[in-house]
Design a protein around this motif. Structure first.
Motif, short mmCIF file in Angstrom:
data_model
loop_
_atom_site.label_atom_id
_atom_site.label_comp_id
_atom_site.label_asym_id
_atom_site.label_seq_id
_atom_site.Cartn_x
_atom_site.Cartn_y
_atom_site.Cartn_z
N ASP A 188 0.84 -1.24 0.09
CA ASP A 188 0.01 0.02 0.05
C ASP A 188 1.00 1.16 -0.08
O ASP A 188 0.57 2.31 -0.73
N ALA A 189 1.96 1.26 0.83
CA ALA A 189 2.72 2.46 0.78
C ALA A 189 3.37 2.66 -0.58
O ALA A 189 3.51 3.70 -0.97
N VAL A 238 2.26 1.65 -3.58
CA VAL A 238 1.08 2.48 -4.22
C VAL A 238 1.02 3.85 -4.27
O VAL A 238 1.12 4.54 -5.14
N LYS A 239 0.91 4.31 -2.79
CA LYS A 239 0.81 5.86 -2.60
C LYS A 239 1.93 6.46 -3.11
O LYS A 239 1.98 7.52 -3.78
N ARG A 240 3.39 6.04 -2.73
CA ARG A 240 4.61 6.60 -3.32
C ARG A 240 4.55 6.83 -5.02
O ARG A 240 4.76 7.80 -5.36
N GLU A 256 -2.52 0.16 -8.28
CA GLU A 256 -3.25 -0.30 -7.37
C GLU A 256 -2.71 -2.09 -7.26
O GLU A 256 -1.86 -2.37 -7.72
N ARG A 257 -2.97 -2.32 -5.77
CA ARG A 257 -2.77 -3.54 -5.66
C ARG A 257 -3.49 -4.85 -6.44
O ARG A 257 -4.66 -4.25 -6.88
N SER A 273 2.13 6.92 -6.79
CA SER A 273 0.84 7.71 -7.21
C SER A 273 1.34 9.34 -7.00
O SER A 273 0.91 10.09 -7.82
N LEU A 274 2.33 9.46 -6.13
CA LEU A 274 3.03 10.83 -5.84
C LEU A 274 3.46 11.45 -7.35
O LEU A 274 3.43 12.51 -7.72
#
Length: 245
Positions: free
Chosen positions: A75-76, A78-80, A93-94, A82-83
């Motif tokens: 999840d981290a 994906v977030k990184r 996405e997962r 996405s930045l």
């Protein structure tokens, strides 16, 4: 027949939402290895200083890509990523409907581990009722060969990528162009300034002040050692300890 699955691994899918979008080109400008060539490859996403944030294996996925990473940090990741996406039409996405599978040998048609052939073969497949955990066997096999991975061993934002044996284990391209952390990574290579390495050592020989993680059940630890302190007895056969100029 059971299927040996690595439950500690997860997959992140990058998919183009526009036919004109180049997913490989997007990732190429971010990670340490060439994702426009033959896949799979081992790669990392680094800080601007060249320190490891995430490591993963990049797989082809139709017109997109799959990142085989630690489940705990998926999840981290994906977030990184996405930045960096900004306005690009890429879905990140997962992919929880597929898993990572592994066997300690090669030759059954699956992909050889891109780091080291002796690590065995792995493949991506839909999850199934006959999946059986292979994580303990994978950990023991990998550490026996002296190969480190994951943030507990590599150290999140603590270790420079070349200190993670990225050259020996095919985790970096010095010809593909720029990526995050590339400047410091390339400078270290050209100046031959890799002063420390991650090494899997017997637990009784581990230096507690240099230890990243211990595995008492295996009698092993991962230490971050100065190169001059790595004796031939501690170094795996694939590690190049040729004195630097």
């Amino acid at each position: 027949m059971t299927h040996p699955r690595l439950y500690d691994r997860a997959l992140v899918r990058l998919t183009p939402e526009d036919p004109a979008e180049d997913v490989a080109g997007f990732l190429q400008g971010l990670v340490t290895n060439d994702v426009k060539g033959v896949l799979p490859v081992w790669a990392a996403l680094l800080s601007a200083q060249g320190k490891v944030l995430f490591d993963f294996i990049v797989w082809p996925d139709d017109k997109g890509l799959l990142l085989d990473c630690e489940a705990a940090v998926a999840d981290a990741l994906v977030k990184r990523l996405s930045l960096y996406r900004l306005r690009r039409k890429i879905r990140i996405e997962r992919a929880d409907n597929v898993g990572v599978y592994w066997e300690g040998h090669t030759g059954d048609g699956a992909a050889e581990d891109p780091r080291l052939r002796a690590l065995g073969q792995r493949w991506i497949a839909p999850l199934g009722a006959e999946d059986a955990p292979a994580d303990a066997a994978w950990l023991a096999h990998r550490l026996k060969l002296g190969v480190t991975e994951g943030l507990a061993e590599l150290g999140s934002d603590k270790t420079l990528w070349l200190e993670c044996n990225a050259v020996d284990l095919n985790g970096v391209s010095f010809t593909k162009g720029c990526y995050v952390g590339q400047e410091n990574t390339a400078r270290m290579n050209w100046r031959q300034k890799v002063n420390r390495r991650l090494v899997v050592v017997p637990l009784e020989k581990s230096n507690e002040s240099r230890r990243r993680i211990a595995y008492p059940e295996l009698g092993l630890a991962v230490d971050h050692l100065r190169v001059e302190d790595i004796t031939p007895a501690l170094a795996p056969s694939w590690m190049d300890l040729t004195p630097q100029a």
